[in-house]
Design a protein around this motif. Structure first.
Motif, PDB file in Angstrom:
ATOM      1  N   PRO A  46       0.821  -1.214   0.000  1.00 32.00           N
ATOM      2  CA  PRO A  46       0.000   0.000   0.000  1.00 32.00           C
ATOM      3  C   PRO A  46       0.860   1.272   0.000  1.00 32.00           C
ATOM      4  N   ARG A  47       0.314   2.307  -0.632  1.00 34.91           N
ATOM      5  CA  ARG A  47       0.890   3.646  -0.619  1.00 34.91           C
ATOM      6  C   ARG A  47       2.291   3.737  -1.202  1.00 34.91           C
ATOM      7  N   THR A  48       2.504   2.979  -2.259  1.00 32.80           N
ATOM      8  CA  THR A  48       3.764   3.079  -2.997  1.00 32.80           C
ATOM      9  C   THR A  48       3.471   3.738  -4.335  1.00 32.80           C
ATOM     10  N   PRO A  49       4.489   4.193  -5.040  1.00 34.02           N
ATOM     11  CA  PRO A  49       4.247   4.822  -6.346  1.00 34.02           C
ATOM     12  C   PRO A  49       3.515   3.864  -7.289  1.00 34.02           C
ATOM     13  N   ASP A  50       2.757   4.419  -8.242  1.00 27.88           N
ATOM     14  CA  ASP A  50       1.969   3.616  -9.182  1.00 27.88           C
ATOM     15  C   ASP A  50       2.808   2.615  -9.954  1.00 27.88           C
ATOM     16  N   TYR A  51       4.038   2.995 -10.296  1.00 34.85           N
ATOM     17  CA  TYR A  51       4.889   2.118 -11.099  1.00 34.85           C
ATOM     18  C   TYR A  51       5.441   0.936 -10.308  1.00 34.85           C
ATOM     19  N   MET A  52       5.285   0.960  -8.988  1.00 34.20           N
ATOM     20  CA  MET A  52       5.756  -0.172  -8.184  1.00 34.20           C
ATOM     21  C   MET A  52       4.632  -1.186  -8.054  1.00 34.20           C
ATOM     22  N   LEU A  53       4.870  -2.373  -8.618  1.00 40.74           N
ATOM     23  CA  LEU A  53       3.854  -3.426  -8.565  1.00 40.74           C
ATOM     24  C   LEU A  53       3.733  -4.027  -7.177  1.00 40.74           C
ATOM     25  N   GLY A  54       4.842  -4.081  -6.451  1.00 41.76           N
ATOM     26  CA  GLY A  54       4.864  -4.690  -5.132  1.00 41.76           C
ATOM     27  C   GLY A  54       6.217  -5.331  -4.888  1.00 41.76           C
ATOM     28  N   VAL A  55       6.213  -6.413  -4.127  1.00 41.11           N
ATOM     29  CA  VAL A  55       7.454  -7.088  -3.764  1.00 41.11           C
ATOM     30  C   VAL A  55       7.325  -8.590  -3.996  1.00 41.11           C
ATOM     31  N   ILE A  56       8.478  -9.224  -4.170  1.00 35.26           N
ATOM     32  CA  ILE A  56       8.544 -10.681  -4.218  1.00 35.26           C
ATOM     33  C   ILE A  56       9.574 -11.139  -3.201  1.00 35.26           C
ATOM     34  N   ASN A  57       9.468 -12.399  -2.820  1.00 34.90           N
ATOM     35  CA  ASN A  57      10.446 -13.009  -1.933  1.00 34.90           C
ATOM     36  C   ASN A  57      11.440 -13.762  -2.810  1.00 34.90           C
ATOM     37  N   LEU A  58      12.677 -13.353  -2.791  1.00 32.27           N
ATOM     38  CA  LEU A  58      13.728 -14.005  -3.570  1.00 32.27           C
ATOM     39  C   LEU A  58      14.745 -14.595  -2.604  1.00 32.27           C
TER      40      LEU A  58
END
Length: 179
Positions: A46-58
């Motif tokens: 939530p509340r990240t820039p529009d171009y940031m899809l999110g995060v993954i666990n690597l």
């Protein structure tokens, strides 16, 4: 003498990972690529820039994933079976940090002579020319060579890697404008 010539030839060559966004070929130096992953579910933050899809666990590391289509103001599409996440290493405050970029598909690693790189045209690009280090013709198409360090300015990267702080900054700016 022969060894010196071989060394100079290697220095004059550039290896690039080519990938596709909206039917255009892009590339970035292989030296900044950590790995290429099949597309996987990205957890929205939530509340990240529009171009940031999110995060993954690597492998236990939280890696932000960015949609270059949004950064470059292209049409956004749903990921397909060809979509990939390219994990790149970007310097942030002197430290290399992993960042995922979503690509429509990854093509191949290409090698060419540095002298073959041409400057980008001043007009007619979908992508801001400040993000482009040059263009190279490969087979029957041009590959747009990206400067990832310019695509993601320190401020943008700071917002991606510390959304809580950028949110606080945005709240402070909103409060200032209300006053």
């Amino acid at each position: 003498m022969r060894d010196e010539k071989q060394i100079n030839e290697k220095l004059d060559k550039l290896q690039v990972l080519s990938f596709v966004l909206e039917d255009e070929s892009f590339g970035t130096e292989i030296s900044c690529i950590q790995e290429v992953l099949e597309y996987r579910k990205v957890t929205a933050v939530p509340r990240t820039p529009d171009y940031m899809l999110g995060v993954i666990n690597l492998r236990g590391q939280v890696v932000p994933v960015v949609d270059l289509r949004q950064v470059f103001a292209m049409n956004v599409i749903e990921p397909t079976v060809d979509s990939c996440i390219i994990i790149v290493k970007i310097p942030i405050e002197g430290e290399e940090t992993s960042l995922g970029i979503l690509a429509d598909k990854v093509k191949e690693v290409v090698e060419f002579n540095v002298v073959e790189i041409k400057p980008p045209p001043r007009i007619g690009n979908k992508v801001d020319s400040q993000f482009i280090s040059g263009m190279v013709q490969y087979n029957d198409e041009f590959i747009i060579l990206l400067r990832l360090t310019r695509v993601f300015s320190n401020e943008q990267l700071h917002d991606v890697f510390d959304p809580a702080e950028s949110l606080t900054k945005a709240d402070d700016e909103a409060a200032d404008s209300d006053a």
